[in-house]
Design a protein around this motif. Sequence first.
Motif, PDB file in Angstrom:
ATOM      1  N   VAL A  60       0.844  -1.206   0.000  1.00 26.85           N
ATOM      2  CA  VAL A  60       0.000   0.000   0.000  1.00 26.85           C
ATOM      3  C   VAL A  60       0.878   1.254   0.000  1.00 26.85           C
ATOM      4  O   VAL A  60       0.636   2.218  -0.730  1.00 26.85           O
ATOM      5  N   LYS A  61       1.939   1.202   0.820  1.00 30.04           N
ATOM      6  CA  LYS A  61       2.830   2.357   0.895  1.00 30.04           C
ATOM      7  C   LYS A  61       3.504   2.631  -0.445  1.00 30.04           C
ATOM      8  O   LYS A  61       3.484   3.745  -0.962  1.00 30.04           O
ATOM      9  N   GLU A  62       4.103   1.584  -1.013  1.00 29.29           N
ATOM     10  CA  GLU A  62       4.883   1.782  -2.238  1.00 29.29           C
ATOM     11  C   GLU A  62       4.034   2.012  -3.482  1.00 29.29           C
ATOM     12  O   GLU A  62       4.383   2.836  -4.329  1.00 29.29           O
ATOM     13  N   GLU A  63       2.937   1.298  -3.586  1.00 28.37           N
ATOM     14  CA  GLU A  63       2.140   1.374  -4.817  1.00 28.37           C
ATOM     15  C   GLU A  63       1.089   2.481  -4.793  1.00 28.37           C
ATOM     16  O   GLU A  63       0.680   2.966  -5.842  1.00 28.37           O
ATOM     17  N   LEU A  64       0.613   2.856  -3.615  1.00 26.44           N
ATOM     18  CA  LEU A  64      -0.470   3.842  -3.561  1.00 26.44           C
ATOM     19  C   LEU A  64      -0.048   5.159  -2.914  1.00 26.44           C
ATOM     20  O   LEU A  64      -0.284   6.229  -3.466  1.00 26.44           O
ATOM     21  N   ILE A  65       0.614   5.084  -1.756  1.00 32.76           N
ATOM     22  CA  ILE A  65       0.956   6.331  -1.051  1.00 32.76           C
ATOM     23  C   ILE A  65       2.122   7.053  -1.725  1.00 32.76           C
ATOM     24  O   ILE A  65       2.026   8.231  -2.078  1.00 32.76           O
ATOM     25  N   ALA A 102      -4.731   7.320   4.776  1.00 32.87           N
ATOM     26  CA  ALA A 102      -5.698   6.323   4.308  1.00 32.87           C
ATOM     27  C   ALA A 102      -5.284   4.898   4.674  1.00 32.87           C
ATOM     28  O   ALA A 102      -6.077   3.970   4.562  1.00 32.87           O
ATOM     29  N   LEU A 103      -4.051   4.728   5.114  1.00 32.60           N
ATOM     30  CA  LEU A 103      -3.599   3.392   5.531  1.00 32.60           C
ATOM     31  C   LEU A 103      -3.603   3.319   7.052  1.00 32.60           C
ATOM     32  O   LEU A 103      -2.935   4.102   7.732  1.00 32.60           O
ATOM     33  N   ARG A 104      -4.401   2.379   7.574  1.00 33.04           N
ATOM     34  CA  ARG A 104      -4.443   2.200   9.024  1.00 33.04           C
ATOM     35  C   ARG A 104      -3.691   0.920   9.398  1.00 33.04           C
ATOM     36  O   ARG A 104      -3.930  -0.133   8.820  1.00 33.04           O
ATOM     37  N   VAL A 140      -5.675  -5.220   3.001  1.00 33.24           N
ATOM     38  CA  VAL A 140      -4.723  -5.860   2.095  1.00 33.24           C
ATOM     39  C   VAL A 140      -3.927  -6.877   2.916  1.00 33.24           C
ATOM     40  O   VAL A 140      -3.266  -6.524   3.890  1.00 33.24           O
ATOM     41  N   VAL A 141      -4.040  -8.135   2.515  1.00 30.92           N
ATOM     42  CA  VAL A 141      -3.479  -9.232   3.309  1.00 30.92           C
ATOM     43  C   VAL A 141      -3.072 -10.381   2.392  1.00 30.92           C
ATOM     44  O   VAL A 141      -3.605 -10.511   1.284  1.00 30.92           O
TER      45      VAL A 141
END
Length: 255
Positions: A154-159, A168-170, A191-192
Amino acid sequence: MKKINLKYFTTLLVALVLSLGLTTAVGFSQNTEELTVGTSAGFPPFEIMEEGDLVGFDVDLMEAIAEEQGFDLQWRDLSFASLIPALDAGKIDVAAAAMTITAERDKKVDFSDPYWSADQAVIIREESELNVVQALMGSRMIGSQTGTTGASWVKEELIEKGIIGDSALRHYDTYVMAVRDLVNKNIDSVVVDTPVAETFTERQPVKVIARLVTGENYGLAVKEGNSELLAELNTGLSKIKDSGKYDELVQKWFE
Ligand code: ARG
């Protein structure tokens, strides 16, 4: 005269106790070696706490390897992010936690041969009609476990690509907590890892809406440079694959 006797007696006694102790210690270490294994429960079906008992595929896998190689296991349940520091500090000997072999982690610890493959999955509430683009973008809340490859994705691809803001990421201590928050409508998706996502769909009102192909492999981790233990783990792993024990465990936990 009396004094000398007493001294002699005491020395004798101390020597006796010491040698007894030594014999016992040596005797034990010949039979089994104690290994402290760290995991992070709340990741079904790999490691879960069930009525206070730690169970799961990784638990059975490690126990089977230990039986082959003559280890006695002591289990510790830690937060996922603290497993590598715990290996480094010598607090645990092995991490068995469905841990993905990544180049970054490989700099800090050593990994066994891979024992499982996975991708990432996006899960949402069963009744939700979001598609994957809606679930991951815009002002939606995404959950994942701290320190995992899911959180990194999530960090690399979206944030980092500016698609969503970092709020937006908890982050959660466990995926069980993240899924609970999803079911309770506090977040919109999780996301898992794929095998864990599948397991959640059987136990919770959630569904998988997308597979993010990350091509991950899980390995057992040991402290960097502990090649002796690593060789023992790899030998054990290949023995249980040859004996059919590994397949038996796959059946038990995945079919
Ligand atoms: N495979 C993912 C990773 O290595 C998630 C592992 C989470 N494991 C756990 N026991 N909670 O980052």
